[in-house]
Design an enzyme around this catalytic site. Structure first.
Site, PDB file in Angstrom:
ATOM      1  N   GLU A 103      70.722  -9.340  58.830  1.00 31.66           N
ATOM      2  CA  GLU A 103      69.306  -9.067  59.062  1.00 31.66           C
ATOM      3  C   GLU A 103      68.794  -8.171  57.938  1.00 31.66           C
ATOM      4  O   GLU A 103      69.382  -7.131  57.644  1.00 31.66           O
ATOM      5  CB  GLU A 103      69.129  -8.387  60.430  1.00 31.66           C
ATOM      6  CG  GLU A 103      67.674  -8.117  60.731  1.00 31.66           C
ATOM      7  CD  GLU A 103      67.367  -8.129  62.224  1.00 31.66           C
ATOM      8  OE1 GLU A 103      68.258  -8.429  63.034  1.00 31.66           O
ATOM      9  OE2 GLU A 103      66.207  -7.826  62.569  1.00 31.66           O
ATOM     10  N   GLU A 140      61.992  -3.550  70.490  1.00 30.41           N
ATOM     11  CA  GLU A 140      61.912  -4.925  69.979  1.00 30.41           C
ATOM     12  C   GLU A 140      62.785  -5.885  70.783  1.00 30.41           C
ATOM     13  O   GLU A 140      63.543  -6.676  70.218  1.00 30.41           O
ATOM     14  CB  GLU A 140      62.291  -4.953  68.492  1.00 30.41           C
ATOM     15  CG  GLU A 140      61.372  -4.103  67.638  1.00 30.41           C
ATOM     16  CD  GLU A 140      61.648  -4.208  66.142  1.00 30.41           C
ATOM     17  OE1 GLU A 140      62.796  -4.447  65.764  1.00 30.41           O
ATOM     18  OE2 GLU A 140      60.689  -4.029  65.368  1.00 30.41           O
ATOM     19  N   ARG A 159      69.114   5.451  68.639  1.00 31.79           N
ATOM     20  CA  ARG A 159      67.965   5.338  67.735  1.00 31.79           C
ATOM     21  C   ARG A 159      66.631   5.678  68.415  1.00 31.79           C
ATOM     22  O   ARG A 159      66.415   5.331  69.578  1.00 31.79           O
ATOM     23  CB  ARG A 159      67.879   3.927  67.157  1.00 31.79           C
ATOM     24  CG  ARG A 159      69.045   3.614  66.268  1.00 31.79           C
ATOM     25  CD  ARG A 159      68.981   2.184  65.790  1.00 31.79           C
ATOM     26  NE  ARG A 159      68.259   2.003  64.550  1.00 31.79           N
ATOM     27  CZ  ARG A 159      67.362   1.056  64.344  1.00 31.79           C
ATOM     28  NH1 ARG A 159      66.991   0.232  65.316  1.00 31.79           N
ATOM     29  NH2 ARG A 159      66.799   0.919  63.168  1.00 31.79           N
ATOM     30  N   ARG A 169      51.195   2.971  67.536  1.00 33.69           N
ATOM     31  CA  ARG A 169      52.658   2.856  67.379  1.00 33.69           C
ATOM     32  C   ARG A 169      53.257   4.081  66.684  1.00 33.69           C
ATOM     33  O   ARG A 169      54.398   4.482  66.958  1.00 33.69           O
ATOM     34  CB  ARG A 169      52.979   1.582  66.584  1.00 33.69           C
ATOM     35  CG  ARG A 169      54.433   1.458  66.204  1.00 33.69           C
ATOM     36  CD  ARG A 169      54.754   0.097  65.647  1.00 33.69           C
ATOM     37  NE  ARG A 169      55.987   0.111  64.878  1.00 33.69           N
ATOM     38  CZ  ARG A 169      56.422  -0.891  64.142  1.00 33.69           C
ATOM     39  NH1 ARG A 169      55.728  -2.009  64.065  1.00 33.69           N
ATOM     40  NH2 ARG A 169      57.561  -0.802  63.481  1.00 33.69           N
ATOM     41  N   ASP A 189      57.871   2.265  59.753  1.00 34.16           N
ATOM     42  CA  ASP A 189      59.048   1.432  59.520  1.00 34.16           C
ATOM     43  C   ASP A 189      59.411   1.292  58.048  1.00 34.16           C
ATOM     44  O   ASP A 189      59.201   0.232  57.480  1.00 34.16           O
ATOM     45  CB  ASP A 189      58.798   0.031  60.126  1.00 34.16           C
ATOM     46  CG  ASP A 189      60.088  -0.747  60.303  1.00 34.16           C
ATOM     47  OD1 ASP A 189      61.145  -0.176  60.045  1.00 34.16           O
ATOM     48  OD2 ASP A 189      60.013  -1.916  60.715  1.00 34.16           O
ATOM     49  N   GLU A 211      63.877  -4.144  52.463  1.00 37.83           N
ATOM     50  CA  GLU A 211      63.045  -5.010  53.313  1.00 37.83           C
ATOM     51  C   GLU A 211      61.571  -4.972  52.908  1.00 37.83           C
ATOM     52  O   GLU A 211      60.922  -6.008  52.809  1.00 37.83           O
ATOM     53  CB  GLU A 211      63.199  -4.569  54.775  1.00 37.83           C
ATOM     54  CG  GLU A 211      62.296  -5.319  55.729  1.00 37.83           C
ATOM     55  CD  GLU A 211      62.502  -4.926  57.190  1.00 37.83           C
ATOM     56  OE1 GLU A 211      63.317  -4.023  57.469  1.00 37.83           O
ATOM     57  OE2 GLU A 211      61.842  -5.523  58.057  1.00 37.83           O
ATOM     58  N   HIS A 226      52.321  -1.515  56.032  1.00 42.26           N
ATOM     59  CA  HIS A 226      52.599  -2.647  56.923  1.00 42.26           C
ATOM     60  C   HIS A 226      51.592  -3.783  56.736  1.00 42.26           C
ATOM     61  O   HIS A 226      51.023  -4.297  57.707  1.00 42.26           O
ATOM     62  CB  HIS A 226      52.583  -2.165  58.388  1.00 42.26           C
ATOM     63  CG  HIS A 226      53.503  -2.955  59.277  1.00 42.26           C
ATOM     64  ND1 HIS A 226      53.231  -4.242  59.669  1.00 42.26           N
ATOM     65  CD2 HIS A 226      54.687  -2.652  59.847  1.00 42.26           C
ATOM     66  CE1 HIS A 226      54.204  -4.688  60.454  1.00 42.26           C
ATOM     67  NE2 HIS A 226      55.116  -3.755  60.572  1.00 42.26           N
ATOM     68  N   TRP A 267      52.211  -5.797  65.476  1.00 47.34           N
ATOM     69  CA  TRP A 267      52.938  -6.568  64.464  1.00 47.34           C
ATOM     70  C   TRP A 267      51.962  -7.180  63.455  1.00 47.34           C
ATOM     71  O   TRP A 267      52.373  -7.859  62.532  1.00 47.34           O
ATOM     72  CB  TRP A 267      53.791  -7.671  65.122  1.00 47.34           C
ATOM     73  CG  TRP A 267      55.101  -7.148  65.659  1.00 47.34           C
ATOM     74  CD1 TRP A 267      55.644  -5.926  65.415  1.00 47.34           C
ATOM     75  CD2 TRP A 267      56.030  -7.826  66.516  1.00 47.34           C
ATOM     76  NE1 TRP A 267      56.848  -5.789  66.067  1.00 47.34           N
ATOM     77  CE2 TRP A 267      57.121  -6.943  66.761  1.00 47.34           C
ATOM     78  CE3 TRP A 267      56.054  -9.091  67.112  1.00 47.34           C
ATOM     79  CZ2 TRP A 267      58.204  -7.284  67.566  1.00 47.34           C
ATOM     80  CZ3 TRP A 267      57.145  -9.427  67.911  1.00 47.34           C
ATOM     81  CH2 TRP A 267      58.205  -8.532  68.143  1.00 47.34           C
TER      82      TRP A 267
HETATM   83  O1  GCW Z   1      62.272  -2.811  60.255  1.00 45.59           O
HETATM   84  C1  GCW Z   1      62.399  -3.536  61.427  1.00 45.59           C
HETATM   85  C2  GCW Z   1      63.043  -4.779  60.967  1.00 45.59           C
HETATM   86  C3  GCW Z   1      63.958  -5.402  61.990  1.00 45.59           C
HETATM   87  C4  GCW Z   1      64.921  -4.315  62.442  1.00 45.59           C
HETATM   88  C5  GCW Z   1      64.124  -3.198  63.082  1.00 45.59           C
HETATM   89  C6  GCW Z   1      65.006  -2.029  63.497  1.00 45.59           C
HETATM   90  C7  GCW Z   1      67.210  -4.483  63.064  1.00 45.59           C
HETATM   91  O2  GCW Z   1      62.061  -5.686  60.565  1.00 45.59           O
HETATM   92  O3  GCW Z   1      64.630  -6.466  61.371  1.00 45.59           O
HETATM   93  O4  GCW Z   1      65.896  -4.817  63.321  1.00 45.59           O
HETATM   94  O5  GCW Z   1      63.202  -2.686  62.182  1.00 45.59           O
HETATM   95  O6  GCW Z   1      65.143  -1.119  62.701  1.00 45.59           O
HETATM   96  O7  GCW Z   1      65.538  -2.035  64.582  1.00 45.59           O
END
Ligand code: GCW
Length: 720
Positions: free
Chosen positions: A183, A307, A340, A352, A381, A409, A537, A559
């Protein structure tokens, strides 16, 4: 003629044999190409004396001998007796002939000392270099440090080095699935070959361990946080144990992700409720089994109620209930739980940005001693630039771990050269003011601000099975920088870049200076062409590849890029002041004060916190729209500058990597143009203002950019 042809073939084969494919990372150990220095080193190193025979000392011995062999281009003999110019490696308790004036109490479990000494045990004073520590691991770390001195052409005279890690748990998180997809991985498939494990030990496992030990990483979470319970079954535990056996001599503990619903999925129970006695019992037994396979198993990393992952809230329990249940199971073995804080819910209508803080802050003080809460560096993120997460400084009774994302990412994935140390440093050095000035994020994660007995930092790995491990040759620098900063967060980005370049490419000054300049500028350049002024984002949905600020139709509000930039006819940006979502109230007033005020908010965070009118006058004197254009265009110009600077490096390094990077920089420049054009054309539909004079016109229409599709872009793994 025939002779010439065969000579040519011979030369080709030879150059092939020595082709630089990047596999050796920063541990290349090629002959020192400075003859004066080479002679000095040879004079100063006449033999190696090794005390001890543990697997870790054997690893240290192998590394030292192989390193010297390569760097000095001569066999340095191993000797039993200490002589003039010996390098002696030993553990404090191993009965070294005399005390050497090192304060071993300061070195702890993992620190080391490297000292130039006059040894007088046998009458004549002998000059030696002693690499010593309290533990075998300290010795191994010292050996890597010593080799780095040679690789980076430093003096090895009058050494008096003491090095101790500031953070205890320095971990790589692999988001690797059991089917070997990764991933957010952009460097091939997973390096863990679950199919051939446990019997087949790939050389890569050993080299992975060496590379990590060389920068002080001491833990590896093998599996994705979007977890599969199967890894907890015996079939897989046997394979995990085989990896743990490879890593052990290198001081790397293995951790796994625990799927919260495992008791149901692989245990046949009806519930995974953390307060249910049967569930608790199931985990205890599971943990017993794990430790039978892996006696030094590190513990669990858990993503819960985030998620779509299951968690304690499925049973109306809290994150503390869930974490504590697992913590109780691993506690008898000294294991830990990394829980986490990356949570946000579709049902919760609040910003968020605020949700992790809202959920976790009230739980401060409720976690067991062996729980760490793992917090991402930013509240959303891993964006190109985020303000530090407001949880840092807000949970003094709980050890908070940092979670950085090494894999790119949101940073151009594996085709953009982005050196992440400045990003990491910006966050680590941020002052939370939790206990007044100087309450930096660094002091929170190293445990010193609140006196915690455990501390940790994790980086989401960018490693795959591509020959050079990270896809982009410069991705290696981010792995390297993470490890070095995890060991010592006071190191400067420039120093880390300097030593990485020298070890990975060459010590040639023209090359080092030019490449360092590119690296140090690269993060800000990317921010400029992707998300200037605090935009965040606004990338493509799913694969997160490329710009897509127009997306407004994804299942859940948060999202969608439009949720974050909020562009309208008046302006752009997310109002997080008290007149908006009030997320700023989660920071101490010293931090939030300046950020709350449009006049004092730094430009780089502007659109994180304010909805700003298009014609607002910025510090530069330009309107907001003008400034946005300026930043996007300068981002592209700088991407071009990166290319030009790299082109000047031709000839100073190997042809193979030179060309690779050159091609990648071309992609980066093209994509920078794409980001700029797509974003500005889209935002222009709101600002209704023209591009300032003199700027080159976008090559395509907005419709064209909107129509682009990338169904097979890597790293998606079927998740959003
Ligand atoms: O950044 C997002 C990612 C997901 C990831 C999630 C997370 C592992 O797009 O792919 O999943 O965060 O950190 O849990």
């Amino acid at each position: 003629m025939r002779k010439i042809v065969s000579l040519f073939i011979l030369l080709m084969t030879a150059s092939r044999l020595f082709a630089e494919d990047g596999y050796r990372l920063w541990l290349r150990y090629d002959k020192i190409d400075n003859s004066i220095l080479l002679q000095q080193y040879r004079n100063n190193i006449s033999s190696v004396v090794i005390n001890g025979s543990s697997p870790t000392i054997i690893a240290a011995r192998q590394e030292l001998l192989a390193g010297l062999d390569g760097l000095l281009a001569k066999k340095v003999p191993e000797a039993k007796e200490i002589k003039n110019n010996s390098i002696v490696i030993f553990k404090k308790t191993s009965g070294f002939p005399e005390t050497i004036g090192v304060d071993y109490t300061a070195l702890g479990e993992e620190g080391f000392a490297i000292s130039t000494l006059k040894l007088s045990s046998k009458g004549n004073a002998e000059d030696i270099i002693a690499i010593s520590a309290n533990t075998d691991m300290g010795v191994l770390y010292g050996v890597f440090y010593f080799l780095r001195l040679l690789q980076t052409h430093q003096s090895i005279q009058h050494l008096s080095v003491i090095s101790v890690p500031k953070i205890q748990l320095r971990i790589l998180d692999h988001w690797d699935n059991l089917n070997r997809s990764v991933e957010r991985g952009y460097a091939g498939i997973s390096i863990w070959n679950w199919h051939t494990l446990p019997d087949y030990i790939d050389q890569r496992y050993i080299d992975y361990a060496r590379a990590n030990a060389s920068i002080g990483i001491n833990g590896s979470v093998l599996t994705n946080v979007n977890a599969n319970a199967l890894v907890l079954t015996k079939t897989f535990l046997e394979k995990v144990a085989a990896l743990a056996n490879v890593f052990r001599p290198y001081g790397i503990k293995v951790y796994l992700t625990a799927r919260f619903s495992a008791p149901v999925e692989i245990g046949g129970l009806k519930t995974a409720d953390p307060l249910n006695a049967e569930v608790q019992q199931w985990w205890k037994k599971k943990v017993d089994t794990i430790y039978q396979y892996i006696p030094d198993f590190g513990g669990f990393l858990v993503k819960a109620n985030s998620e779509g992952q299951p968690g304690p809230q499925n049973y109306q329990r809290t994150h503390a209930d869930g974490a504590n249940m697992l913590a109780d199971a691993v506690a008898p073995y000294g294991g830990i739980v990394m829980w986490r804080a990356f949570v946000y819910s579709n049902e919760t209508p609040t910003d968020r940005f605020k949700q992790a803080y809202d959920e976790f802050k009230p739980l401060d003080g409720q976690f067991r001693k062996n729980v760490l809460i793992q917090v991402k560096n930013g509240p959303i993120d891993f964006q190109p630039r985020e303000p530090f997460h407001p949880l840092f400084g807000s949970m003094p009774q709980t050890p908070l771990m940092m979670e950085f994302q090494i894999t790119q990412e949101y940073l151009g994935q594996a085709t953009h050269l982005v050196y992440e140390a400045p990003l990491f440093k910006e966050c680590i050095d941020a002052d939370t003011y939790a206990k007044g000035k100087g309450s930096t994020v660094a002091k929170i994660i190293d445990g010193s601000l609140d006196n915690h007995s455990i501390s940790g930092i994790a980086g989401v790995a960018n490693i795959g099975n591509e020959r050079n491990w990270t896809g982009h040759p410069f991705g290696q620098a981010n792995w390297y920088a993470f490890g070095r900063l995890a060991w010592d967060h006071d190191l400067a980005s420039a120093q880390i870049a300097d030593e990485w370049i020298k070890q990975t490419f060459t010590n040639n000054k023209t090359f080092v200076d030019g490449v360092k300049e590119i690296m140090l500028a690269s993060r800000q350049i990317m921010v400029n062409y992707m998300t200037p002024l605090g935009l965040h984002h606004i990338m493509g949905t799913g694969n997160h590849y490329g710009p897509a600020p127009w997306v407004n139709n994804v299942g859940r509000a948060d999202w969608n890029p439009v949720y974050y930039h909020r562009a309208d006819s008046i302006g752009i940006g997310f109002d997080r002041t008290s007149s908006g979502s009030n997320a700023l109230s989660q920071y101490t007033s010293t931090v939030s004060g300046p950020w709350s005020n449009l006049k004092t908010c730094p430009d780089e965070y502007l659109l994180w916190f304010h909805h700003v009118p298009w014609n607002y006058t910025m510090r530069s004197g330009r309107t907001l729209w003008g400034e946005l254009c300026y930043q996007y265009y300068s981002g592209v110009d700088s991407a071009k500058w990166m290319q030009q600077t790299w082109n000047k490096m031709e000839g100073w390094t190997d042809e193979e990597r030179f060309r690779q990077v050159k091609m990648l920089l071309t992609i980066q420049e093209k994509e920078a143009v794409w980001w700029r054009n797509a974003c500005l054309l889209y935002f222009q539909t709101f600002s209704k203002m023209p591009l300032p004079d003199g700027y080159e016109k976008p090559g395509h229409t907005l419709e064209y950019y909107k129509g682009l599709r990338f169904p097979f872009a890597p790293g998606n793994g079927g998740n959003l």
